[in-house]
Design an enzyme around this catalytic site. Structure first.
Site, mmCIF file in Angstrom:
data_model
loop_
_atom_site.group_PDB
_atom_site.id
_atom_site.type_symbol
_atom_site.label_atom_id
_atom_site.label_comp_id
_atom_site.label_asym_id
_atom_site.label_seq_id
_atom_site.Cartn_x
_atom_site.Cartn_y
_atom_site.Cartn_z
ATOM 1 N N ASN A 152 32.439 29.127 36.491
ATOM 2 C CA ASN A 152 32.669 27.935 35.657
ATOM 3 C C ASN A 152 33.879 27.082 36.014
ATOM 4 O O ASN A 152 33.900 25.897 35.731
ATOM 5 C CB ASN A 152 32.715 28.355 34.193
ATOM 6 C CG ASN A 152 33.881 29.276 33.902
ATOM 7 O OD1 ASN A 152 34.351 30.005 34.775
ATOM 8 N ND2 ASN A 152 34.373 29.221 32.677
ATOM 9 N N GLY A 228 35.412 37.220 34.779
ATOM 10 C CA GLY A 228 33.968 37.164 34.658
ATOM 11 C C GLY A 228 33.530 37.795 33.351
ATOM 12 O O GLY A 228 34.331 37.944 32.420
ATOM 13 N N SER A 229 32.276 38.191 33.305
ATOM 14 C CA SER A 229 31.758 38.740 32.051
ATOM 15 C C SER A 229 32.297 40.141 31.783
ATOM 16 O O SER A 229 32.683 40.865 32.713
ATOM 17 C CB SER A 229 30.220 38.809 32.133
ATOM 18 O OG SER A 229 29.869 39.644 33.228
ATOM 19 N N GLU A 248 39.930 39.409 33.272
ATOM 20 C CA GLU A 248 39.876 38.249 32.374
ATOM 21 C C GLU A 248 38.409 38.075 32.001
ATOM 22 O O GLU A 248 37.612 37.629 32.831
ATOM 23 C CB GLU A 248 40.411 37.022 33.100
ATOM 24 C CG GLU A 248 41.847 37.124 33.556
ATOM 25 C CD GLU A 248 42.841 37.013 32.400
ATOM 26 O OE1 GLU A 248 44.026 37.310 32.611
ATOM 27 O OE2 GLU A 248 42.418 36.643 31.296
ATOM 28 N N LEU A 249 38.060 38.472 30.785
ATOM 29 C CA LEU A 249 36.646 38.613 30.451
ATOM 30 C C LEU A 249 36.204 37.627 29.363
ATOM 31 O O LEU A 249 36.832 36.597 29.136
ATOM 32 C CB LEU A 249 36.377 40.067 30.042
ATOM 33 C CG LEU A 249 36.854 41.124 31.068
ATOM 34 C CD1 LEU A 249 36.594 42.528 30.556
ATOM 35 C CD2 LEU A 249 36.217 40.917 32.427
ATOM 36 N N CYS A 282 35.661 30.300 28.761
ATOM 37 C CA CYS A 282 35.724 31.584 28.046
ATOM 38 C C CYS A 282 36.524 31.476 26.759
ATOM 39 O O CYS A 282 36.360 32.285 25.858
ATOM 40 C CB CYS A 282 36.319 32.660 28.930
ATOM 41 S SG CYS A 282 37.985 32.302 29.298
ATOM 42 N N GLU A 376 29.002 36.131 23.101
ATOM 43 C CA GLU A 376 29.589 34.974 23.767
ATOM 44 C C GLU A 376 28.484 33.964 24.069
ATOM 45 O O GLU A 376 27.559 34.241 24.822
ATOM 46 C CB GLU A 376 30.253 35.393 25.065
ATOM 47 C CG GLU A 376 30.812 34.224 25.846
ATOM 48 C CD GLU A 376 31.489 34.663 27.090
ATOM 49 O OE1 GLU A 376 30.838 35.259 27.959
ATOM 50 O OE2 GLU A 376 32.705 34.407 27.202
HETATM 51 N N1 NAI Z 1 38.814 35.360 30.503
HETATM 52 C C1 NAI Z 1 38.744 34.345 31.324
HETATM 53 O O1 NAI Z 1 39.746 33.756 31.750
HETATM 54 C C2 NAI Z 1 37.419 33.868 31.776
HETATM 55 C C3 NAI Z 1 36.268 34.601 31.590
HETATM 56 N N2 NAI Z 1 35.068 34.104 32.063
HETATM 57 C C4 NAI Z 1 33.851 34.855 31.814
HETATM 58 O O2 NAI Z 1 32.989 34.827 32.949
HETATM 59 C C5 NAI Z 1 31.631 34.812 32.504
HETATM 60 C C6 NAI Z 1 30.913 33.677 33.170
HETATM 61 O O3 NAI Z 1 31.094 33.734 34.569
HETATM 62 P P1 NAI Z 1 30.014 34.453 35.518
HETATM 63 O O4 NAI Z 1 30.275 34.036 36.904
HETATM 64 O O5 NAI Z 1 28.640 34.281 34.961
HETATM 65 O O6 NAI Z 1 30.436 35.983 35.319
HETATM 66 P P2 NAI Z 1 29.842 37.265 36.086
HETATM 67 O O7 NAI Z 1 30.488 38.405 35.455
HETATM 68 O O8 NAI Z 1 28.366 37.190 36.166
HETATM 69 O O9 NAI Z 1 30.375 37.095 37.589
HETATM 70 C C7 NAI Z 1 31.761 36.988 37.821
HETATM 71 C C8 NAI Z 1 32.020 37.344 39.280
HETATM 72 O O10 NAI Z 1 31.722 38.728 39.465
HETATM 73 C C9 NAI Z 1 30.845 38.883 40.567
HETATM 74 N N3 NAI Z 1 30.077 40.104 40.359
HETATM 75 C C10 NAI Z 1 28.862 40.242 39.799
HETATM 76 N N4 NAI Z 1 28.484 41.545 39.806
HETATM 77 C C11 NAI Z 1 29.508 42.236 40.375
HETATM 78 C C12 NAI Z 1 29.755 43.612 40.674
HETATM 79 N N5 NAI Z 1 28.863 44.549 40.413
HETATM 80 N N6 NAI Z 1 30.936 43.952 41.262
HETATM 81 C C13 NAI Z 1 31.861 43.009 41.542
HETATM 82 N N7 NAI Z 1 31.686 41.685 41.301
HETATM 83 C C14 NAI Z 1 30.526 41.317 40.721
HETATM 84 C C15 NAI Z 1 30.042 37.608 40.552
HETATM 85 O O11 NAI Z 1 29.431 37.386 41.806
HETATM 86 C C16 NAI Z 1 31.133 36.581 40.260
HETATM 87 O O12 NAI Z 1 31.827 36.280 41.446
HETATM 88 C C17 NAI Z 1 31.675 34.641 31.008
HETATM 89 O O13 NAI Z 1 31.493 35.894 30.392
HETATM 90 C C18 NAI Z 1 33.081 34.169 30.731
HETATM 91 O O14 NAI Z 1 33.564 34.548 29.478
HETATM 92 C C19 NAI Z 1 34.971 32.901 32.701
HETATM 93 C C20 NAI Z 1 36.116 32.169 32.902
HETATM 94 C C21 NAI Z 1 37.413 32.580 32.452
HETATM 95 O O1 LIG Z 2 38.046 29.656 30.020
HETATM 96 C C1 LIG Z 2 38.037 29.532 31.206
HETATM 97 O O2 LIG Z 2 37.038 29.569 31.856
HETATM 98 C C2 LIG Z 2 39.366 29.243 31.814
HETATM 99 O O3 LIG Z 2 40.317 29.265 30.795
HETATM 100 C C3 LIG Z 2 39.304 27.922 32.472
HETATM 101 S S1 LIG Z 2 40.848 27.235 32.767
HETATM 102 O O4 LIG Z 2 41.045 26.313 31.641
HETATM 103 O O5 LIG Z 2 41.838 28.307 32.732
HETATM 104 O O6 LIG Z 2 40.802 26.585 34.055
#
Ligand code: NAI
Ligand SMILES: O=C(O)[C@H](O)CS(=O)(=O)O
Length: 476
Positions: A152, A228-229, A248-249, A282, A376
């Site tokens: 994102n 990520g998630s 960071e989830l 997120c 979420e």
């Molecule tokens: N806390 C924070 O700062 C943030 C959290 N997020 C979270 O990220 C999620 C959305 O992003 P997505 O890309 O859909 O998340 P995702 O968890 O599907 O993927 C995140 C990353 O992990 C990689 N990945 C997938 N499976 C893996 C595995 N088995 N081992 C290692 N890496 C793996 C993906 O290719 C990607 O690069 C939402 O849940 C959101 O809340 C997003 C932005 C900021």
């Molecule tokens: O929530 C997110 O995906 C991150 O906080 C985005 S940012 O605002 O830190 O770039």
């Protein structure tokens, strides 16, 4: 002819046996083709990082220079980078430009922090019998940092990992989300130009389940910085054993609007923020708790504002909301909305989907057990729930498996102070929404929102380790 993007290993652009298309998220047209890393390329990338780290240490001032230059180069290419983000993520061109300038700032903050990494003098001679000893601590880089980023915010969230990792003196193996890898490849070009020694930054692209898994299993990696998630973050944490991780989830962030708040300020902030990046943030505004004295006015004004927002082509500068990352995700959310309505929720405004585009949607009559509340959403949707007392609001806000950030609108210092202390999350934003973030502040979640803190200074602490040195003087 769409560009073919290679992997970046040991300062070289490398092909692999497999390629994958990257799609324009608004119309599904291919905008680039990426070489997908196999196990061989993952192994080469980690070897390159480890060899670079062993071959040469980059002095702190040089790290500052490189990061500062990278920040400047990123801003010089802002328009090109913003277009890249808009195409590969679907975010509006306005949001994309903003993200590029934030990412450049994140690199600049990392540059400045690279000059502030130090230990401390330990007053060891004040302990009995140790008058003839001296002691101090030193802070050293961990070695190889693996940075894994979500789809994102490919610019800012990547810079929040690569910036501090380099500032701390580590070498990096970086894996962007396979759906939004183009910015990351361009960032490697920038670091090459900024003079980063070869091998200090390596990028492998490909599906997380293959490339991510292979990285998790490579014991030569010293630290994992994952965004990520929650489900994937947990899987990664379980794979890496005793090695440190920063996670960071996910979140379903609350924002409380108290009866004494400035109504229109709260309406504008909640509504615009909830739909930014098509809600794929997120810390997005997902659960809004409004005091019953202003609940009807809040709902009326928020619905009226939502109706003025333009959903459409992200490249059109007048567009407010672009597509979600793909139609599958939009269909997921449409299903959750239908489920909520079946269980008694009301769609105040929005709710219609057109392919990956979802109208800005506001839900009322939401029950905390509905998916739209307790899971979420990661979509342009938020819930408005009324409350009578601040105790009720705090209880509802804290009734979550997540705990990333929360917002509170109030003019009462007592209410603000209570919320600051009682909200169970990593950040409380007074008189603004949960989605506020300044890139230099500590940022990270409680509960299932993760562990560890980002923000360059805090990420550097996690990407280095402290060693105590004790010197016994000769003499008596
Ligand atoms: N806390 C924070 O700062 C943030 C959290 N997020 C979270 O990220 C999620 C959305 O992003 P997505 O890309 O859909 O998340 P995702 O968890 O599907 O993927 C995140 C990353 O992990 C990689 N990945 C997938 N499976 C893996 C595995 N088995 N081992 C290692 N890496 C793996 C993906 O290719 C990607 O690069 C939402 O849940 C959101 O809340 C997003 C932005 C900021
Ligand atoms: O929530 C997110 O995906 C991150 O906080 C985005 S940012 O605002 O830190 O770039």
């Amino acid at each position: 002819m769409i560009p073919k993007i290679k992997l970046f290993i040991n300062g070289q652009w490398v092909e692999s046996d497999q390629t994958e298309k990257v799609l324009n998220k608004a119309n599904g047209e291919p905008v680039a083709e990426i070489y997908v890393a196999g196990l061989k390329e993952v192994e080469q990338a980690v070897t390159s990082a480890q060899r670079a780290f062993k071959r040469e240490k980059i002095a702190p001032y040089r790290r500052y220079d490189i990061l500062k230059r990278a920040s400047e180069l990123l801003m010089e290419r802002q328009e090109e980078m913003a277009l890249t983000l808009s195409l590969e993520v679907g975010k509006t061109i306005r949001e994309a430009r903003m993200e590029v300038s934030r990412a450049a700032q994140t690199l600049l903050i990392s540059a400045e922090e690279s000059k502030r990494i130090h230990g401390e003098i330990i007053p060891i001679s004040s302990s009995p019998g140790n008058e003839n000893r001296r002691a101090w601590t030193i802070r050293q880089p961990l070695g190889v940092v693996c940075a894994i980023t979500p789809f994102n915010f490919p610019a800012n969230l990547t810079c929040h990992k690569i910036g501090p990792a380099i500032a701390a003196g580590n070498a990096v193996v970086y894996k962007p989300a396979s759906t939004t890898p183009i910015f990351g490849a361009k960032l490697c070009e920038i670091f090459l130009e900024s003079g980063l020694p070869k091998g200090y930054l390596n990028m492998v692209m490909g599906p997380g389940s293959v490339v991510g898994d292979a990285l998790a299993k490579d014991q030569r990696i010293d630290f994992y910085s994952f965004t990520g998630s929650t489900s994937v973050g947990l899987k990664l944490k379980n794979s890496v054993g005793l090695r440190p991780v920063s996670l960071e989830l996910g979140s379903n962030s609350p924002t409380i609007v108290h009866g004494d708040a400035d109504l229109m300020v709260a309406v504008e902030a909640c509504t615009r923020s909830a739909f930014a990046n098509a809600g794929q943030v997120c810390i997005s505004v997902q659960r809004v708790y409004v005091h019953n004295s202003i609940y009807n006015d809040f709902c009326q004004q928020a619905a009226a504002l939502a109706k003025t927002l333009k959903v459409g082509d992200p490249l059109d500068p007048t567009t407010d909301i672009g597509p979600m990352i793909n139609e599958k995700e939009a269909i997921r959310v449409e299903g959750w909305l239908q489920e909520a309505v079946t269980e008694g929720a009301k769609i105040l405004v929005g709710g219609k989907r057109n392919g990956p585009f979802l109208e800005p949607t506001i839900l009322t009559n939401v029950h905390p057990k509905m998916k739209c509340s307790c899971q979420e959403l990661f979509a342009p949707v938020f819930n408005v729930v009324s409350y009578n007392t601040i105790d009720e609001a705090l209880a509802m806000a804290n009734d979550s498996n997540y705990g990333l950030q929360a917002g509170v609108f109030t003019n009462s210092l007592d209410i603000a102070s209570r919320c600051a202390e009682e909200l169970e999350c990593g950040g409380v934003i007074i008189n603004d929404v949960s989605a506020f973030r300044a890139d230099l502040m500590p940022y990270g979640g409680w509960k299932e929102s993760g562990t560890g803190k980002e923000g360059p200074r805090y990420a550097i602490e996690e990407m280095t380790r402290e060693k105590v040195v004790v010197l016994k003087l000769k003499g008596k």
